[in-house]
Design an enzyme around this catalytic site. Structure first.
Site, PDB file in Angstrom:
ATOM      1  N   ASP A  39     -43.351  43.337 -26.247  1.00 22.84           N
ATOM      2  CA  ASP A  39     -43.384  42.201 -25.326  1.00 22.84           C
ATOM      3  C   ASP A  39     -43.901  40.980 -26.064  1.00 22.84           C
ATOM      4  OD1 ASP A  39     -42.949  40.826 -22.987  1.00 22.84           O
ATOM      5  OD2 ASP A  39     -44.473  41.865 -21.823  1.00 22.84           O
ATOM      6  N   GLY A  40     -43.604  39.841 -25.496  1.00 23.73           N
ATOM      7  CA  GLY A  40     -44.100  38.571 -25.990  1.00 23.73           C
ATOM      8  C   GLY A  40     -44.604  37.750 -24.819  1.00 23.73           C
ATOM      9  N   GLU A  45     -41.138  37.274 -28.200  1.00 22.36           N
ATOM     10  CA  GLU A  45     -40.389  38.500 -27.871  1.00 22.36           C
ATOM     11  C   GLU A  45     -39.754  39.068 -29.138  1.00 22.36           C
ATOM     12  OE1 GLU A  45     -40.342  40.116 -25.056  1.00 22.36           O
ATOM     13  OE2 GLU A  45     -40.774  38.667 -23.475  1.00 22.36           O
ATOM     14  N   ASP A  55     -38.586  44.012 -22.290  1.00 18.95           N
ATOM     15  CA  ASP A  55     -38.240  43.377 -21.015  1.00 18.95           C
ATOM     16  C   ASP A  55     -37.487  42.073 -21.269  1.00 18.95           C
ATOM     17  OD1 ASP A  55     -40.235  41.597 -21.783  1.00 18.95           O
ATOM     18  OD2 ASP A  55     -41.572  42.062 -20.121  1.00 18.95           O
ATOM     19  N   HIS A  63     -42.937  43.262 -15.434  1.00 19.41           N
ATOM     20  CA  HIS A  63     -43.845  43.215 -14.287  1.00 19.41           C
ATOM     21  C   HIS A  63     -43.342  44.072 -13.124  1.00 19.41           C
ATOM     22  CE1 HIS A  63     -45.715  40.023 -16.551  1.00 19.41           C
ATOM     23  NE2 HIS A  63     -44.539  39.428 -16.624  1.00 19.41           N
ATOM     24  N   ASP A 121     -47.548  44.005 -22.308  1.00 18.54           N
ATOM     25  CA  ASP A 121     -47.633  42.674 -21.703  1.00 18.54           C
ATOM     26  C   ASP A 121     -49.081  42.176 -21.747  1.00 18.54           C
ATOM     27  OD1 ASP A 121     -46.491  40.455 -19.912  1.00 18.54           O
ATOM     28  OD2 ASP A 121     -48.137  41.237 -18.694  1.00 18.54           O
TER      29      ASP A 121
END
Length: 151
Positions: free
Chosen positions: A13-14, A51, A73, A127, A137
């Site tokens: 994730d970023g 990301e 994501d 999320h 995240d």
């Protein structure tokens, strides 16, 4: 298990506080029951760059060729690797409307990192309660918060 058949699950994730703004990335690497979380950031970045960095850092952290299942994501990263990258390369790093590809430096770095492995890409909605995605995240956001604030 040989190095070629070693399977590693990766979750990336970023995060960016503002876009652009201080950014952070994170990756969870899992081989069997062994897990490692890595993270980092930049004081002035974008969400898409972070990301990409999550995936790059995860693949670059692997010391030998592996089967890698990357869950992100980011549709930007997944679609970029599965659909857009070959066209960009064939078109001299230009988009379909002849504009320069954004983040070319990171796309080239990711392509080089992917070439060392057998990579499958998976997408999960951010999320949405996916425990590993929520974990990276939080780590990416924390890495972004540790970055110095710009001018």
């Amino acid at each position: 298990m040989t190095a070629a058949t070693m399977a590693v699950d990766v979750f990336t994730d970023g995060a960016c506080l503002g876009n652009p703004g201080p950014g952070g990335w994170a990756a969870l690497l899992r081989y069997g029951k062994v897990e490692k979380v890595i993270s980092g950031g930049e004081p002035d970045s974008t969400n898409n760059r972070m990301e990409l960095m999550g995936a790059i850092a995860a693949l670059e952290a692997l010391t030998r060729s592996c089967q890698v299942r990357i869950t992100t994501d980011s549709q930007y990263v997944k679609q970029g690797m599965q659909q857009w990258l070959p066209r960009w390369q064939a078109n001299g790093w230009r988009t379909s409307d002849k504009k320069p590809v954004k983040n070319q430096d990171l796309w080239e770095r990711l392509a080089a990192a992917v070439a060392r492995h057998d990579v499958e890409w998976f997408w999960t909605r951010g999320h949405s309660g996916h425990p590993d995605n929520e974990r990276v995240d939080r780590a990416a956001r924390l890495a972004a918060e540790k970055q110095p604030r710009g001018k």
